[in-house]
Enzyme design. Sequence first.
Site, PDB file in Angstrom:
ATOM      1  N   CYS A   1      81.679  42.568 -43.061  1.00 25.44           N
ATOM      2  CA  CYS A   1      80.561  42.233 -43.951  1.00 25.44           C
ATOM      3  C   CYS A   1      79.785  43.488 -44.362  1.00 25.44           C
ATOM      4  O   CYS A   1      79.352  43.594 -45.509  1.00 25.44           O
ATOM      5  CB  CYS A   1      79.647  41.208 -43.274  1.00 25.44           C
TER       6      CYS A   1
ATOM      7  N   CYS B   1      78.949  42.004 -39.347  1.00 23.54           N
ATOM      8  CA  CYS B   1      80.078  42.656 -38.680  1.00 23.54           C
ATOM      9  C   CYS B   1      80.597  43.787 -39.568  1.00 23.54           C
ATOM     10  O   CYS B   1      80.088  44.018 -40.667  1.00 23.54           O
ATOM     11  CB  CYS B   1      81.182  41.630 -38.391  1.00 23.54           C
TER      12      CYS B   1
ATOM     13  N   GLU C   1      77.745  35.983 -44.914  1.00 23.80           N
ATOM     14  CA  GLU C   1      77.442  37.115 -45.801  1.00 23.80           C
ATOM     15  C   GLU C   1      78.453  37.229 -46.938  1.00 23.80           C
ATOM     16  O   GLU C   1      78.087  37.506 -48.084  1.00 23.80           O
ATOM     17  CB  GLU C   1      77.459  38.438 -45.019  1.00 23.80           C
TER      18      GLU C   1
ATOM     19  N   HIS D   1      82.708  34.355 -43.583  1.00 25.21           N
ATOM     20  CA  HIS D   1      81.395  34.607 -42.978  1.00 25.21           C
ATOM     21  C   HIS D   1      80.297  34.291 -44.000  1.00 25.21           C
ATOM     22  O   HIS D   1      80.525  34.377 -45.215  1.00 25.21           O
ATOM     23  CB  HIS D   1      81.295  36.073 -42.543  1.00 25.21           C
TER      24      HIS D   1
END
Lengths: 149, 149
Positions: free
Chosen positions: B90, B87, B59, B57
């Site tokens: 993260c 999410c 992040e 991801h």
Amino acid sequence: MTFTVFSDEHYMREALKEARYALEKDEVPIGAVVVSQNQIIARAHNLTQTLNDVTAHAEMQAITAAANYLGGKYLKDCTLYVTVEPCVMCAGALRWAQITRVVYGTADDKSGASTAGKSLYHPKTKVEYGLLETDCRELMQHFFREKRK
Amino acid sequence: MTFTVFSDEHYMREALKEARYALEKDEVPIGAVVVSQNQIIARAHNLTQTLNDVTAHAEMQAITAAANYLGGKYLKDCTLYVTVEPCVMCAGALRWAQITRVVYGTADDKSGASTAGKSLYHPKTKVEYGLLETDCRELMQHFFREKRK
């Protein structure tokens, strides 16, 4: 031809080996292996200090390595064996990976995913714990006892 | 000497640029930047498909890159700007990083960290949202609309 089906305990002992590698590096001693079709396809230990990276948990590295081995993002028909309960981050990653089964040794009452109150894992994921609990816990206790000295 | 202090909106526009790079690669269009002392120290976009890795991801990559830049695991006095709500994974990583501030554009009602029911962020982390919300959301809607065609 002889075909050996190893036990859950066998795989958790392999995760414990990884945890001891972490201890040797003065890392929080957590180890993990991912098993698919009775074969270890990924093994990893915590490297957050060595890599200066909070995301370098054993589970995260094992997920990435297993997906790389399988050639796909999803860890279906895979089991993750990890010595300590996955944290929120790792449970979130395991959810995305839709892993079939997670087996952990000892609980983490401070940072474990179960402290979130509701399950963070994928609804299809079977989670079990308590396997070689004493070995997994004592390794952690030893590490933190030495740190406090 | 001229010293320019950029606005939150400026940094979110940079995160949106990253999200558009993801879109060009047919990835879910989410982008992020990490800012420390008015300077972008990390920028990343979602690469889960390209890398076959659920942990890739925006992040997560931004956290790793920012820590690498700073030479330490903790993102104190740092702000993460991300186009979509982090999410669970993260948010868990941001908790470990003890980041000072998180600003996201649009909510993720399905997988956002706030669906967990209780805050997964570090108690010290300030979380804000709604900045350039329409731009961030429309990019996501465009992506999923195209996928359904």
